[in-house]
Design an enzyme around this catalytic site. Sequence first.
Site, mmCIF file in Angstrom:
data_model
loop_
_atom_site.group_PDB
_atom_site.id
_atom_site.type_symbol
_atom_site.label_atom_id
_atom_site.label_comp_id
_atom_site.label_asym_id
_atom_site.label_seq_id
_atom_site.Cartn_x
_atom_site.Cartn_y
_atom_site.Cartn_z
ATOM 1 C CG ASP A 111 -2.022 0.892 1.471
ATOM 2 O OD1 ASP A 111 -2.838 0.956 0.474
ATOM 3 O OD2 ASP A 111 -1.846 2.019 2.179
ATOM 4 C CD GLU A 119 -2.085 2.368 -3.547
ATOM 5 O OE1 GLU A 119 -3.321 3.039 -3.908
ATOM 6 O OE2 GLU A 119 -1.615 2.472 -2.625
HETATM 7 C C1 NOJ Z 1 -4.219 3.242 -0.695
HETATM 8 C C2 NOJ Z 1 -5.787 2.187 -0.849
HETATM 9 O O1 NOJ Z 1 -5.945 1.771 -2.046
HETATM 10 C C3 NOJ Z 1 -6.737 3.052 -0.101
HETATM 11 O O2 NOJ Z 1 -7.926 2.406 -0.220
HETATM 12 C C4 NOJ Z 1 -6.557 3.436 1.040
HETATM 13 O O3 NOJ Z 1 -7.418 4.275 1.566
HETATM 14 C C5 NOJ Z 1 -5.118 4.213 1.262
HETATM 15 N N1 NOJ Z 1 -4.214 3.551 0.509
HETATM 16 C C6 NOJ Z 1 -4.724 4.333 2.661
HETATM 17 O O4 NOJ Z 1 -4.357 3.096 3.015
#
Ligand code: NOJ
Length: 534
Positions: free
Chosen positions: A200, A264
């Site tokens: 993440d 990500e």
């Molecule tokens: C990215 C995630 O995909 C999202 O859903 C989340 O709110 C944020 N990171 C914080 O973890």
Amino acid sequence: MTTRWWQSGVIYQVYPRSFQDSDGDGIGDLEGIRRRLEHLVWLGVDAIWISPFYPSPMVDFGYDISNYTDVDPRFGDLAAFDRLLAEAHDRDLRVILDLVPNHTSDRHPWFVESRRDRGSERRDWYLWRDPAPDGGPPNNWLSEFGGSAWTLDPATGQYYYHAFAPEQPDLNWRNEKVREAMFDVMRFWLDRGVDGFRVDVMWHLLKDAQFRDNPPNPEYVEGAMSPYRKVIPAYSTDQPEVHDVVAQMRAVLEEYDERLMIGEIYLPVDRLIDYYGRDGEGAHLPFNFHLISTPWDARELEVMIDRYEGALPDHAWPNWVLGNHDQSRIASRIGAAQARVAAMLLLTLRGTPTIYYGDEIGMRDVEIPPGQVVDVRETTAPGRGLGRDPQRTPMQWDESANAGFTRGTPWLPLPADAAECSVEAQRSDPGSMLRLYRRLLQLRRSDPALAIGTYAPLPATGSILAYVRQHGGRRLAIVLNIGGKPAGWPVPEDLRGAEPLLSTSGRPDVISADRELTVAGDTGLVLEVPAGRA
Ligand code: NOJ
């Protein structure tokens, strides 16, 4: 070079709250996913990435974790996870977990201890700063969910930093102990047998050591853009030192066989590719979201694809994403007809594709009545259209109550046409989106030109996007009409006589590609170049 499973494979994202409920509480769970594995095998994907299912107060539906090494009771328990993993592996499906290392929940014991007093042993595990001279936040950094990224803790008189909700304090990745603790979390799951992680907000992990103010964004338009974009996050994200952390995480994965690290990362192409690491010591797949952010126009897509392909170092394997739990659904963004063309694009480009659950049946954003809005990004900034509930609604399986998702009350509503737009209805309809996805996945699996072949753009104008994929003597030309009207494409000389192998419309639109090919509106074609012409 040997091909790794994640290079030829296709990833499918499961949002666990919404995939399948097995106990009637209206929220999906691990046992539900296990019961639906057959769908994924039939569809023909290779791996599932499961969004967080760890214990969590659910402020951000699991992206606020209070225990990294257990399962939230809403989703099951460790035994249910082990059953799911074993059964997935029996079916040759890999399982990728969501690792959320940037922040914890404010209820995580680490943070509870950190906030207790300034002298706490874990104080430095998070980012604590004194107030500015006027008593306000230490600098101008903003939260992605709106407002200042700093929250004052009155008891200790300092602010803590949170890139997202105040209930999601950021960890201090400059602290060695934090790193070691998170690497142990990775080992916990790797030892259990998981095949990798989607990490993440990887580009958020490190922040400027001096906490300098971010510069204002000259392009910011009040009301038209997320308030987060008022400043450019030059000092709060994408710091050069982040690459050392990514390399350390990768080193943990390398203690095991063939595990995958996805990052990500929402960044422009030139910054994104740094996350592969200079010599490939970074993420295997830094998520490429440019199919989501690029306007749906043949020329814009062509430029973006060529820029991305051109920027990749030799050791880097590309990847493509069309949707996820944070983005409006593809069928809502570009319409049902173009979503079919988008499926062909996603599954014929060079690189690992990621499919968001439900996109294979063309699910659309579902309108959420005001009383049922639950996403923190909407509840904290109502009316700005930032909410993500519409793209997180339950999977539509069949014509039974709640489309077979739950026998209870679903946590988010289903659309009125859920029964017609369902897996069951589409499985028996040869012209359906689901059958198109399956055909594309079968073709990709059986044809190395699509799975691992080279990519080269083909000249095209107007609404046509065209490219060729090649492996050995096998050549496929992909010709996509990104517009709704028929469009002509002059067939390059060396591709004349190519025969259609697959059309998004299911009709044999062309007999053979001679000098000029007319592609119907909203249609994509895979053409097979006769052997001997390669
Ligand atoms: C990215 C995630 O995909 C999202 O859903 C989340 O709110 C944020 N990171 C914080 O973890």
